[in-house]
Design a protein around this motif. Structure first.
Motif, PDB file in Angstrom:
ATOM      1  N   GLY A   1      18.342  30.289  69.935  1.00 18.67           N
ATOM      2  CA  GLY A   1      17.099  30.903  70.433  1.00 18.67           C
ATOM      3  C   GLY A   1      17.330  31.558  71.778  1.00 18.67           C
ATOM      4  O   GLY A   1      16.563  31.351  72.726  1.00 18.67           O
ATOM      5  N   ILE A   2      18.379  32.361  71.865  1.00 16.62           N
ATOM      6  CA  ILE A   2      18.743  32.943  73.166  1.00 16.62           C
ATOM      7  C   ILE A   2      17.685  33.907  73.690  1.00 16.62           C
ATOM      8  O   ILE A   2      17.423  33.952  74.886  1.00 16.62           O
ATOM      9  CB  ILE A   2      20.155  33.569  73.115  1.00 16.62           C
ATOM     10  N   GLN A   3      17.041  34.659  72.775  1.00 17.66           N
ATOM     11  CA  GLN A   3      16.006  35.604  73.239  1.00 17.66           C
ATOM     12  C   GLN A   3      14.905  34.864  73.993  1.00 17.66           C
ATOM     13  O   GLN A   3      14.501  35.249  75.070  1.00 17.66           O
ATOM     14  CB  GLN A   3      15.371  36.356  72.051  1.00 17.66           C
ATOM     15  N   GLN A   4      14.439  33.784  73.366  1.00 16.74           N
ATOM     16  CA  GLN A   4      13.354  33.028  73.990  1.00 16.74           C
ATOM     17  C   GLN A   4      13.794  32.452  75.333  1.00 16.74           C
ATOM     18  O   GLN A   4      13.059  32.514  76.317  1.00 16.74           O
ATOM     19  CB  GLN A   4      12.908  31.894  73.061  1.00 16.74           C
ATOM     20  N   ARG A   5      15.017  31.910  75.367  1.00 23.60           N
ATOM     21  CA  ARG A   5      15.474  31.274  76.608  1.00 23.60           C
ATOM     22  C   ARG A   5      15.631  32.304  77.725  1.00 23.60           C
ATOM     23  O   ARG A   5      15.250  32.032  78.869  1.00 23.60           O
ATOM     24  CB  ARG A   5      16.795  30.523  76.373  1.00 23.60           C
TER      25      ARG A   5
ATOM     26  N   LEU B   1      32.258  34.033  64.966  1.00 23.94           N
ATOM     27  CA  LEU B   1      31.744  32.665  64.856  1.00 23.94           C
ATOM     28  C   LEU B   1      30.259  32.581  65.214  1.00 23.94           C
ATOM     29  O   LEU B   1      29.619  31.546  65.016  1.00 23.94           O
ATOM     30  CB  LEU B   1      32.536  31.723  65.773  1.00 23.94           C
ATOM     31  N   ASN B   2      29.750  33.672  65.816  1.00 21.03           N
ATOM     32  CA  ASN B   2      28.356  33.704  66.242  1.00 21.03           C
ATOM     33  C   ASN B   2      28.070  32.635  67.297  1.00 21.03           C
ATOM     34  O   ASN B   2      27.080  31.894  67.230  1.00 21.03           O
ATOM     35  CB  ASN B   2      27.447  33.513  65.023  1.00 21.03           C
TER      36      ASN B   2
ATOM     37  N   LEU C   1      22.068  39.660  71.962  1.00 20.44           N
ATOM     38  CA  LEU C   1      22.938  38.970  70.991  1.00 20.44           C
ATOM     39  C   LEU C   1      22.091  38.574  69.774  1.00 20.44           C
ATOM     40  O   LEU C   1      20.865  38.452  69.877  1.00 20.44           O
ATOM     41  CB  LEU C   1      23.575  37.729  71.635  1.00 20.44           C
ATOM     42  N   PRO C   2      22.750  38.349  68.624  1.00 19.33           N
ATOM     43  CA  PRO C   2      21.963  37.994  67.426  1.00 19.33           C
ATOM     44  C   PRO C   2      21.090  36.753  67.658  1.00 19.33           C
ATOM     45  O   PRO C   2      21.510  35.825  68.359  1.00 19.33           O
ATOM     46  CB  PRO C   2      23.046  37.694  66.384  1.00 19.33           C
ATOM     47  N   PRO C   3      19.884  36.750  67.100  1.00 15.65           N
ATOM     48  CA  PRO C   3      18.943  35.648  67.334  1.00 15.65           C
ATOM     49  C   PRO C   3      19.483  34.278  66.922  1.00 15.65           C
ATOM     50  O   PRO C   3      19.087  33.259  67.481  1.00 15.65           O
ATOM     51  CB  PRO C   3      17.734  36.007  66.463  1.00 15.65           C
ATOM     52  N   ASP C   4      20.397  34.262  65.936  1.00 14.59           N
ATOM     53  CA  ASP C   4      20.894  32.952  65.488  1.00 14.59           C
ATOM     54  C   ASP C   4      22.200  32.545  66.190  1.00 14.59           C
ATOM     55  O   ASP C   4      22.893  31.628  65.738  1.00 14.59           O
ATOM     56  CB  ASP C   4      21.079  32.952  63.966  1.00 14.59           C
TER      57      ASP C   4
END
Ligand SMILES: [Zn+2]
Length: 336
Positions: free
Chosen positions: A254-258, A196-197, A238-241
């Protein structure tokens, strides 16, 4: 980082955020006035992820929501032991005779908090606040009586099913993998579904506010900030989306940024503390370095705990020294 255009669920209602994933909000009587909870649809019923505070208002809202679901409740998952998450776990699991899924440390810590001190002295609590530099009348107020945890948490069930790092829950053919985060609480379970991402991040990763990372009187020498900074980076893989479903504020992408914002935030706080400690300083005098806003009695307690977690981190790194002053307060001084 952005927020998908999802309508805020009204009280007693839900918003569908992914196939079989519903977002519910419950009120909290604090400055942070809500918690996000999630429902996961299985073929034969619904898993509830986090429960809200143990209040009659939240119970009534659950009755309203569950009454409108067309399938029964089949399990209750709790990310961590804080009262807004575990508050109604006992009530829900008892009422629907379903298992509680939670990690081992969170489970036993919740049991011990509900049981209370059981006659043990409150001296460690008093020393903790004294070392922080709180005035005696505040210490007395904070350590005398009070039902605390148990007043907003219905009795924690006497049995549970353990969530552990890497273990999976299979729900409606989807695999939800447990990712443990530490620091905000001892063994916080996040749930990630690759298909489900979607990541249910609980309080480990929040948008726009930073999760409280505290050191409390139970373990005054703890290094919870290290625990947090050690368990955060893996989430950036985890995948960026990935759609992140946090326990407060709004779902975001936007998990990378957070993750990097959170890491940078703590390093910046550490830098500011180190600079302030060029003059020997106690915890109370350091609070304005970390917190620019006015603090009330409740928020001050979290602020002290947060400040201590940063100071213990710097102590462990050898960047600070600590001594006890004649006034019984800890004084921290940076090593230059
Ligand atoms: Zn929490």
């Amino acid at each position: 980082m952005h927020y998908p255009d999802l309508p805020l669920p009204d009280e007693g209602n839900w918003t569908v955020v992914a196939p079989g994933v519903y977002w519910v909000r419950m009120p909290l009587p604090f400055e942070l006035d809500h918690i996000n909870l999630y429902l996961l649809e299985d073929s034969n019923g619904w898993y509830i992820v986090d429960t809200g505070l143990g209040t009659s208002k939240t119970k009534a809202l659950w009755d309203q929501i569950i009454g409108r679901l067309e399938k029964p409740v089949v399990g209750v998952v709790v990310t961590h032991l804080h009262p807004d998450h575990i508050g109604l776990a006992g009530w829900l699991t008892e009422k629907y005779r379903v298992p509680l899924y939670i990690s081992q440390l969170e489970y036993f810590m919740a049991r011990s908090l509900v049981a209370g001190r059981n006659g043990a002295s409150s001296l460690p609590d008093k020393i903790y606040f004294e070392r922080a530099g709180l005035p005696p009348e505040h210490i007395e107020m904070l350590t005398s009586g009070g039902k605390g945890f148990g007043s907003v948490v219905t009795p924690v069930p006497v049995a549970y099913q353990r969530l552990r790092q890497g273990s999976c829950l299979s729900i409606n053919g989807n695999t939800w993998k447990v990712m443990i985060g530490r620091g905000h609480s001892p063994e916080h379970a996040c749930l990630y579904c690759e298909k489900l991402n979607v990541l249910i991040s609980g309080d480990h990763i929040l948008p726009s506010i930073t999760p409280n990372i505290g050191v409390y009187s139970t373990e005054p020498e703890g290094n919870t900030l290290k625990d947090y900074l050690d368990t955060l980076p893996v989430f950036a893989e985890l995948p960026p989306d990935t759609l992140v479903l946090p326990a407060h504020k709004q779902p975001f992408i936007g998990i990378q940024q957070r993750v990097s914002e959170l890491i940078n935030h703590h390093h910046e706080q550490l830098r500011c503390l180190l600079e302030a400690c060029e003059i020997p300083s106690c915890v109370m005098s350091l609070l304005p370095v970390l917190f620019k806003r006015e603090l009330n009695v409740r928020t001050q307690m979290f602020a002290i705990a947060e400040c201590m977690s940063h100071l213990n981190y710097l102590l462990a790194e050898g960047k600070l020294t600590r001594s006890v002053g004649e006034d019984n307060k800890y004084y921290y001084k940076s090593r230059v």
